[in-house]
Design an enzyme around this catalytic site. Structure first.
Site, PDB file in Angstrom:
ATOM      1  N   HIS A 163      42.287  -5.150   7.083  1.00 24.34           N
ATOM      2  CA  HIS A 163      42.243  -4.941   5.625  1.00 24.34           C
ATOM      3  C   HIS A 163      43.293  -5.830   4.946  1.00 24.34           C
ATOM      4  CE1 HIS A 163      42.005  -2.151   1.972  1.00 24.34           C
ATOM      5  NE2 HIS A 163      43.098  -2.867   1.738  1.00 24.34           N
ATOM      6  N   GLU A 164      44.522  -5.801   5.474  1.00 26.37           N
ATOM      7  CA  GLU A 164      45.607  -6.588   4.851  1.00 26.37           C
ATOM      8  C   GLU A 164      45.375  -8.082   5.046  1.00 26.37           C
ATOM      9  OE1 GLU A 164      47.219  -4.999   2.862  1.00 26.37           O
ATOM     10  OE2 GLU A 164      46.922  -2.992   3.659  1.00 26.37           O
TER      11      GLU A 164
HETATM   12 ZN    ZN Z   1      44.205  -3.465  -0.002  1.00 26.26          ZN
END
Ligand code: ZN
Length: 197
Positions: A163-164
């Protein structure tokens, strides 16, 4: 990234309110960096400075990860903050960790589906299911300038990293969702990070 857990901020953590950055939002002029490829870091000191800003912001608003474009810095750095607790009591005790110049070297074919939220998507009020690989291999530089290659074997740890890392390549989790899953987006207004401001 925000997991759909309740987050409480102690009064003592609120004291430096003016120095805490409210994460930029997708869909606003300030949030355009969220949709751009971010730039390389040329000096380690720059990475350390960005880490400190990310840490302050994540400590304040809560969450399990945050990337530089979310605080208006288009550079390749993100942080992850994970401890074994709650439904992830089997997580390794990673704590707060910086990933400078991360590069995903490979991912598993096996995937899992889990709801994600984001401090940059409607102030962490909207959650949607995203399929992500269970395992991955990542190369990154730490705060001392040492390069590491880690195998990430916990699916939730892998999810947070992916996600990051997506943020550094101009993608938010909504763009990873299947179209048919949009009808099951759900709202958690009690998690709105603006309540902490
Ligand atoms: Zn995010």
């Amino acid at each position: 990234m925000r997991d759909n857990l309740k987050v409480t901020v102690a009064a003592s953590e609120r004291e430096s309110i003016m120095s805490v950055i409210l994460p930029k939002q997708a869909g606003t002029p300030e949030g355009t960096l969220l949709f751009r490829e971010s730039e390389e870091i040329t000096k380690l000191s720059e990475g350390v400075k960005i880490f400190n800003s990310l840490k302050k912001t994540l400590d304040y608003y809560g969450g399990v990860g945050l990337a530089a474009p979310q605080i208006g810095i288009s550079k390749k750095v993100f942080i992850v903050n994970l401890r074994p607790e709650g439904k992830n009591s089997d997580l390794p005790d990673i704590g707060l960790k910086a990933y400078i110049h991360p590069e995903i070297l490979g991912v598993s074919e096996e995937t899992n589906v889990h709801a994600e939220g984001c401090l940059s998507v409607f102030y962490a009020t909207v959650y949607g299911e995203v399929a992500r690989p269970n395992y991955l291999k990542i190369r990154y530089t730490d705060l001392k300038g040492n390069e590491h290659t880690d195998e990430i074997s916990h699916p939730f740890h892998a999810r947070v990293i992916l996600h990051e890392n997506d943020h550094l390549h101009g993608k938010i989790f909504l763009q990873r969702m299947k179209q048919e899953d949009f009808s099951r987006l759900h709202w958690e207004e009690n998690l709105d990070i603006r309540k902490n401001v």
